[in-house]
Design a protein around this motif. Structure first.
Motif, PDB file in Angstrom:
ATOM      1  N   MET A   1       0.851  -1.196   0.000  1.00  0.00           N
ATOM      2  CA  MET A   1       0.000   0.000   0.000  1.00  0.00           C
ATOM      3  C   MET A   1       0.889   1.248   0.000  1.00  0.00           C
ATOM      4  O   MET A   1       1.855   1.317   0.768  1.00  0.00           O
ATOM      5  N   THR A   2       0.612   2.177  -0.862  1.00  0.00           N
ATOM      6  CA  THR A   2       1.431   3.389  -0.918  1.00  0.00           C
ATOM      7  C   THR A   2       1.159   4.278   0.294  1.00  0.00           C
ATOM      8  O   THR A   2       0.144   4.115   0.982  1.00  0.00           O
ATOM      9  N   GLY A   3       2.092   5.214   0.501  1.00  0.00           N
ATOM     10  CA  GLY A   3       1.938   6.120   1.650  1.00  0.00           C
ATOM     11  C   GLY A   3       0.656   6.919   1.570  1.00  0.00           C
ATOM     12  O   GLY A   3      -0.059   7.096   2.560  1.00  0.00           O
ATOM     13  N   LEU A   4       0.341   7.391   0.365  1.00  0.00           N
ATOM     14  CA  LEU A   4      -0.853   8.224   0.201  1.00  0.00           C
ATOM     15  C   LEU A   4      -2.115   7.432   0.525  1.00  0.00           C
ATOM     16  O   LEU A   4      -3.027   7.923   1.208  1.00  0.00           O
ATOM     17  N   ARG A   5      -2.135   6.190   0.062  1.00  0.00           N
ATOM     18  CA  ARG A   5      -3.305   5.351   0.338  1.00  0.00           C
ATOM     19  C   ARG A   5      -3.419   5.082   1.837  1.00  0.00           C
ATOM     20  O   ARG A   5      -4.512   5.048   2.406  1.00  0.00           O
ATOM     21  N   ARG A   6      -2.250   4.814   2.421  1.00  0.00           N
ATOM     22  CA  ARG A   6      -2.267   4.529   3.860  1.00  0.00           C
ATOM     23  C   ARG A   6      -2.790   5.753   4.620  1.00  0.00           C
ATOM     24  O   ARG A   6      -3.529   5.633   5.592  1.00  0.00           O
TER      25      ARG A   6
ATOM     26  N   ALA B   1      -4.814   7.930   3.413  1.00  0.00           N
ATOM     27  CA  ALA B   1      -6.236   8.096   3.083  1.00  0.00           C
ATOM     28  C   ALA B   1      -7.124   7.172   3.891  1.00  0.00           C
ATOM     29  O   ALA B   1      -8.318   7.445   4.080  1.00  0.00           O
ATOM     30  N   THR B   2      -6.547   6.057   4.387  1.00  0.00           N
ATOM     31  CA  THR B   2      -7.373   5.146   5.189  1.00  0.00           C
ATOM     32  C   THR B   2      -7.683   5.734   6.566  1.00  0.00           C
ATOM     33  O   THR B   2      -8.598   5.277   7.244  1.00  0.00           O
TER      34      THR B   2
ATOM     35  N   VAL C   1      -7.583  12.697   6.850  1.00  0.00           N
ATOM     36  CA  VAL C   1      -8.063  13.329   5.612  1.00  0.00           C
ATOM     37  C   VAL C   1      -8.901  14.565   5.938  1.00  0.00           C
ATOM     38  O   VAL C   1      -8.724  15.632   5.327  1.00  0.00           O
ATOM     39  N   VAL C   2      -9.775  14.405   6.931  1.00  0.00           N
ATOM     40  CA  VAL C   2     -10.586  15.556   7.343  1.00  0.00           C
ATOM     41  C   VAL C   2      -9.676  16.703   7.809  1.00  0.00           C
ATOM     42  O   VAL C   2      -9.878  17.875   7.467  1.00  0.00           O
ATOM     43  N   GLY C   3      -8.655  16.338   8.560  1.00  0.00           N
ATOM     44  CA  GLY C   3      -7.714  17.346   9.040  1.00  0.00           C
ATOM     45  C   GLY C   3      -7.017  18.059   7.904  1.00  0.00           C
ATOM     46  O   GLY C   3      -6.883  19.285   7.898  1.00  0.00           O
ATOM     47  N   ALA C   4      -6.567  17.276   6.914  1.00  0.00           N
ATOM     48  CA  ALA C   4      -5.849  17.876   5.779  1.00  0.00           C
ATOM     49  C   ALA C   4      -6.766  18.817   5.005  1.00  0.00           C
ATOM     50  O   ALA C   4      -6.349  19.907   4.585  1.00  0.00           O
ATOM     51  N   VAL C   5      -8.012  18.382   4.820  1.00  0.00           N
ATOM     52  CA  VAL C   5      -8.958  19.234   4.089  1.00  0.00           C
ATOM     53  C   VAL C   5      -9.229  20.523   4.878  1.00  0.00           C
ATOM     54  O   VAL C   5      -9.220  21.630   4.318  1.00  0.00           O
ATOM     55  N   ALA C   6      -9.449  20.375   6.182  1.00  0.00           N
ATOM     56  CA  ALA C   6      -9.717  21.556   7.017  1.00  0.00           C
ATOM     57  C   ALA C   6      -8.549  22.523   6.979  1.00  0.00           C
ATOM     58  O   ALA C   6      -8.718  23.750   6.888  1.00  0.00           O
ATOM     59  N   LEU C   7      -7.368  21.948   7.033  1.00  0.00           N
ATOM     60  CA  LEU C   7      -6.161  22.788   6.997  1.00  0.00           C
ATOM     61  C   LEU C   7      -6.066  23.548   5.675  1.00  0.00           C
ATOM     62  O   LEU C   7      -5.765  24.756   5.653  1.00  0.00           O
ATOM     63  N   ALA C   8      -6.333  22.809   4.590  1.00  0.00           N
ATOM     64  CA  ALA C   8      -6.276  23.448   3.270  1.00  0.00           C
ATOM     65  C   ALA C   8      -7.304  24.568   3.167  1.00  0.00           C
ATOM     66  O   ALA C   8      -7.003  25.653   2.638  1.00  0.00           O
ATOM     67  N   ILE C   9      -8.498  24.321   3.698  1.00  0.00           N
ATOM     68  CA  ILE C   9      -9.537  25.367   3.642  1.00  0.00           C
ATOM     69  C   ILE C   9      -9.116  26.592   4.447  1.00  0.00           C
ATOM     70  O   ILE C   9      -9.261  27.734   4.001  1.00  0.00           O
ATOM     71  N   LEU C  10      -8.551  26.358   5.636  1.00  0.00           N
ATOM     72  CA  LEU C  10      -8.138  27.497   6.468  1.00  0.00           C
ATOM     73  C   LEU C  10      -7.020  28.303   5.814  1.00  0.00           C
ATOM     74  O   LEU C  10      -7.007  29.538   5.882  1.00  0.00           O
TER      75      LEU C  10
ATOM     76  N   ASP D   1      -1.258  12.396  13.045  1.00  0.00           N
ATOM     77  CA  ASP D   1      -1.585  10.980  13.272  1.00  0.00           C
ATOM     78  C   ASP D   1      -1.556  10.205  11.967  1.00  0.00           C
ATOM     79  O   ASP D   1      -1.058   9.065  11.901  1.00  0.00           O
ATOM     80  N   GLY D   2      -2.096  10.825  10.903  1.00  0.00           N
ATOM     81  CA  GLY D   2      -2.102  10.169   9.593  1.00  0.00           C
ATOM     82  C   GLY D   2      -0.696   9.934   9.088  1.00  0.00           C
ATOM     83  O   GLY D   2      -0.377   8.864   8.553  1.00  0.00           O
ATOM     84  N   LEU D   3       0.166  10.917   9.270  1.00  0.00           N
ATOM     85  CA  LEU D   3       1.546  10.763   8.811  1.00  0.00           C
ATOM     86  C   LEU D   3       2.269   9.682   9.615  1.00  0.00           C
ATOM     87  O   LEU D   3       3.108   8.957   9.080  1.00  0.00           O
ATOM     88  N   ARG D   4       1.906   9.585  10.881  1.00  0.00           N
ATOM     89  CA  ARG D   4       2.523   8.539  11.694  1.00  0.00           C
ATOM     90  C   ARG D   4       2.146   7.161  11.145  1.00  0.00           C
ATOM     91  O   ARG D   4       2.962   6.257  11.082  1.00  0.00           O
ATOM     92  N   ASP D   5       0.885   7.026  10.729  1.00  0.00           N
ATOM     93  CA  ASP D   5       0.454   5.765  10.123  1.00  0.00           C
ATOM     94  C   ASP D   5       1.276   5.463   8.877  1.00  0.00           C
ATOM     95  O   ASP D   5       1.614   4.305   8.599  1.00  0.00           O
ATOM     96  N   VAL D   6       1.616   6.491   8.137  1.00  0.00           N
ATOM     97  CA  VAL D   6       2.361   6.308   6.891  1.00  0.00           C
ATOM     98  C   VAL D   6       3.783   5.828   7.157  1.00  0.00           C
ATOM     99  O   VAL D   6       4.283   4.920   6.497  1.00  0.00           O
TER     100      VAL D   6
END
Lengths: 278, 603
Positions: free
Chosen positions: A1-6, A8-9, A14-23, A265-270
């Motif tokens: 599984m690629t890092g990006l997919r990991r 995304a799981t 993902v919600v955090g990344a989207v919120a950050l991008a919006i802010l 947390d997501g990056l830690r999973d990666v």
């Protein structure tokens, strides 16, 4: 599984990344959509509630449009947070990598410096400094960076202690690599997962620290502002029901800090191989 | 089933209503219940302003109103002149004089001391204690903060003490008796010569020591040194020899003060409350939280609280703005090495004054709890002392006129938008004497911290000034820090680097009944922080103290409004007070002193 997919799981990440991008878009591009005067005061338009005279989020005690102010304040909070977090990460990574790689007396001395620094609360140092000089944005970045590198230094040092005994490091030394080359080319790159994950928390911590000192009235000088300073100004009107002065900056701080933690947390999973299935 | 549910709902509703009624009843009766039987009062000190002086011989930077009020509870003045009874005037019950008689020729006054008054150690209060005060002050006019050349004590040529209870003061000329009582005799505080006439802790007091200049200087220095040692206030024997209605029984470095009723007090102004706690707060926000929790009996709220006073009334407080007989301003440091020559130019001061939108600041930022002030005479309430010129504001808010005035004198915007002098010289269309080519019009304001209204006022001023090309940098510090940083200085002194200080969140200067300004604007006056000096203004102030003709004060008012010895700013109320229901005797003195001996709890 690629890092990006990991990544995304992890839905919260993902919600955090989207919120950050919006802010970030809100702070950087928002003024293009909703241009407002954020330098000159306008007492004639002070303390307007939301929706009056073209102010979707009302105005504050000096007549600044509150939505526009939220945008320019976000720039300062995010800029200081990101750059101070980056500075802390760079300094902490170098310090920890050198201490862990060299070991012995050098390690002991360098880590006692870290222990001593951690024993002094950063907020205390910042408040003392704020009473001496009124901080500028640049000064806040440097000062916050220089009081926040201690924790990453400890983490990276622990990683470096492990990495330095690996075969590829020993082999590099045997082939004549200098100490600095070994640290920069082999030790630090192999701790990058820890560095990246910690960097997100550093940014979140820096944004909170900015908010703390601004909330205590020791932040940047008007007309510059940040979310913490907006909160400090708005708190005077809490009993007048002026929610639009308190809720938006408060929510912005909560959202950005939570988002950064989720992303961390997501990056830690990666980067974390433990518990990973094939 | 429906009936059962309905019955249960009804019982719940009744129960809830009963609980609410019970709580409401408790709440409604709490004020009266709390008042009954209470023997203490918690009074909130101004935000970020802590007591830091005790000896009733003030030096520069130590004349904050709370310091003076605490001293007044410990040592009674010879002549009490204040507004504690609703009108500003002499309060005979609160002073040591039983009779004040001016001679027919107006050149002298005979003051008879109250019979039977004693110090707390049992020694009688005598005329020698009055003379002791004169001896100390006369030898130390260079440091006594209330000094102004030609005024007290210079204007008293002789102090005679024909007996223990009589003091005869002879003046160098005839003065306005009202001014003498309100502004000169009220400065005299009889001091316990039998206990304080020494220069070291282990010395035996010797009142004769003060009769020589050297001895008086040594005693004064000793008392000042002791007063600077805040940690010893509650234990130092000097401060236990008192004659006021309270004694000081607690003092922390953080500024908390405990006053306890003086059981040995034998005057007419005895205290009702046993213990008064003066509580310090770092900000108005912190103090308001204490008010809301009920920890403060007599405190204050921000002016925004005037929008909805019911929120405090529901908590059992009365909301009462405390207006002062005061003026508010920022002194220019005319001796600042770089900016002094700039501030000495009247046209610069006129332009800067035209950039201050006093009406909007008063209405919007202070919510009407500050009123515009255009000159040296208090404008609220109006009095015969006020000139038409001051009343009508000679320099109304007009950024265009200000910009034109500066441009006409050789100031042009540099690449950063800040005005620079490009026409040095002292011609009519040049910057003025002492201003160098390229000098920027960039000013630094040192403002007292702790008030949102003050912060917003300076944010507004900075915005307006910046738009006109006048760069403004704002620094803030606690009130005591501001006051201790701005002593009158000369350009060659290293600490003469302050420019425009603000210490007026609760008004900058409170007058006695007679608003003459010799202590604030007189050449060489200790509280003339910016070293303003103008012969004509000095003459007008001198005239105002000698004549009973209101036109003399009006001329002084006009000159001060037009010549701008300071930057005039909106004059805030001393505070918007919140007073716990049941606390009585809290008449708010326009001279900004508090008088806890008059307080009592109802019931």
């Amino acid at each position: 599984m690629t890092g990006l997919r990991r990544f995304a799981t992890n839905r919260l990440a993902v919600v955090g990344a989207v919120a950050l991008a919006i802010l970030v878009l809100f702070a950087v591009l928002g003024p293009l959509v909703h241009p407002t005067e954020q330098v000159a005061t306008d007492l004639g338009a002070a303390n307007l509630p939301p929706g009056v005279d073209g102010h979707p989020l009302g105005t504050d005690a000096l007549g600044y449009d509150n939505l526009g102010r939220l945008m320019v304040a976000g720039r300062v909070s995010l800029l200081v947070g990101v750059l101070a977090g980056a500075l802390a990460t760079v300094v902490g990574t170098l310090w920890g990598a050198v201490a862990g790689y060299v070991g012995g007396v050098v390690d002991a001395v360098m880590m006692r410096v870290v222990d001593a620094g951690i024993a002094i609360p950063a907020i205390f140092l910042l408040l003392v400094l704020s009473t001496i000089v009124r901080p500028t944005v640049g000064m806040m970045i440097v000062v916050l960076g220089l009081v926040s590198w201690l924790v990453p230094a400890r983490l990276i040092r622990a990683e470096a202690l492990s990495v330095r005994t690996r075969d590829y490091v020993v082999a590099a030394r045997a082939m004549g690599a200098t100490h600095s080359r070994t640290v920069l080319s082999h030790v630090i790159p192999n701790t990058v997962g820890t560095v990246v994950v910690n960097a997100t928390f550093q940014v979140a911590d820096a944004i909170l620290l900015v908010a703390y000192i601004s909330f205590l009235g020791m932040g940047v000088q008007p007309p510059t502002t940040d979310w913490g300073a907006m909160l400090n100004d708005g708190i005077n009107y809490i009993y007048q029901g002026a929610w639009w002065l308190i809720l938006p900056p408060g929510l912005a701080i909560v959202i950005v800090v939570c988002a950064l933690n989720f992303v961390g947390d997501g990056l830690r999973d990666v980067v974390d191989v433990k518990g990973r299935t094939a | 089933m429906r009936t059962t549910h309905a019955g249960r709902a009804a019982r719940l509703a009744v129960g809830a209503a009963a609980a609410v009624a019970l709580l409401a009843g408790c709440s409604a009766s709490s004020g009266a219940d709390e008042a009954a039987g209470r023997t203490d009062v918690n009074y909130a000190l101004p935000a970020n302003a802590t007591p830091n002086w005790i000896v009733p011989l003030g030096i520069a930077g130590k004349l904050a109103t709370h310091n003076s009020a605490i001293m007044r509870t410990l040592w009674e003045p010879l002549v009490a002149y204040d507004g504690s009874e609703g009108e500003v005037g002499r309060v005979a019950t609160a002073d040591l004089a039983s009779d004040i008689t001016f001679s027919d020729d107006g050149r002298s006054v005979t003051i008879t001391l109250d019979e039977g008054r004693t110090w707390s150690d049992g020694e009688p209060v005598t005329s020698a204690d009055v003379k002791f005060w004169f001896d100390l002050v006369r030898a130390n006019t260079d440091v006594w903060a209330s000094y102004s050349e030609g005024r007290m004590p210079d204007n008293v040529t002789d102090v005679a003490t024909p007996d223990d209870k009589t003091v005869e003061l002879t003046f160098d000329k005839v003065y306005n008796p009202e001014w003498l009582q309100a502004s000169q005799l009220n400065l005299i505080v009889p001091l316990p010569a039998h206990a304080w006439a020494k220069t070291a802790d282990d010395e035996e007091p010797d009142p004769a020591l003060a009769e020589t200049e050297k001895g008086a200087k040594a005693i004064f220095d000793y008392l000042v040194t002791q007063s600077e040692d805040l940690g010893t206030y509650e234990t130092n024997p000097l401060w236990q020899t008192i004659n006021g209605p309270y004694s000081l029984t607690g003092f922390s470095d953080a500024g908390q003060v405990e006053l306890t009723r003086n059981e040995k007090y034998d005057g007419d102004d005895a205290a009702s409350i046993d213990t008064v706690n003066l509580l310090p707060y770092t900000s108005t926000d912190a103090e308001v939280n204490a008010v809301r929790s009920g920890a403060v009996d007599y405190g204050y709220i921000p002016t925004t609280g005037l929008d909805a006073p019911e929120q405090y009334e529901q908590l059992g407080y009365a909301v009462e703005p405390w207006a002062g007989w005061s003026i508010t301003y920022m002194p220019y440091n005319f001796n600042h090495p770089e900016m002094g020559p700039v501030y000495r130019q009247l046209y610069v001061r006129q332009a800067l004054q035209q950039l201050v939108d006093q009406e909007q600041i008063s209405d919007v930022i202070w919510k009407g709890a500050a009123l515009p002030g255009y000159g040296p005479v208090p404008q609220n309430p109006e009095s015969d002392f006020l000139s038409d010129e001051q009343k009508e504001n000679p320099y109304p808010f007009d950024p265009e006129a200000a910009a034109a005035l500066l441009a006409d004198h050789g100031w042009t915007a540099g690449s950063d938008g800040v005005l620079e002098c490009t026409a040095p010289g002292d011609g009519d269309d040049e910057c003025g004497d002492g201003i160098e080519d390229g000098q920027q019009l960039a000013i630094t304001i040192l403002s007292q911290s702790g008030s949102a209204e003050t912060d917003n006022m300076f944010a507004e001023i900075k915005s307006t000034f910046d738009q006109a090309g006048v760069a403004v940098s704002i620094e803030s510090a606690p009130l005591n820090t501001v006051l201790s940083s701005i002593a009158p200085c000369t350009a060659d002194q290293p600490d003469c680097d302050w420019e425009l200080p603000f210490f007026g969140t609760a008004g900058s200067w409170y007058f006695g009944g007679y608003p003459s300004g010799e202590r604030v604007f007189g050449t060489g006056a200790a509280s003339n922080f910016g070293s303003y000096s103008d012969d004509e203004f000095d003459t007008l102030m001198l005239d105002s103290t000698e004549s009973t003709d209101p036109s003399v004060m009006q001329a002084y008012s006009k000159y001060g409004a037009e010549n701008l010895p300071v930057m005039w700013l909106p004059n805030p109320v001393y505070q918007v007070s919140v007073i716990k229901d049941g606390l009585e005797g809290t008449t708010q003195d326009p001279l900004a002193s508090f008088h806890p001996q008059r307080w009592s709890w109802a019931g």
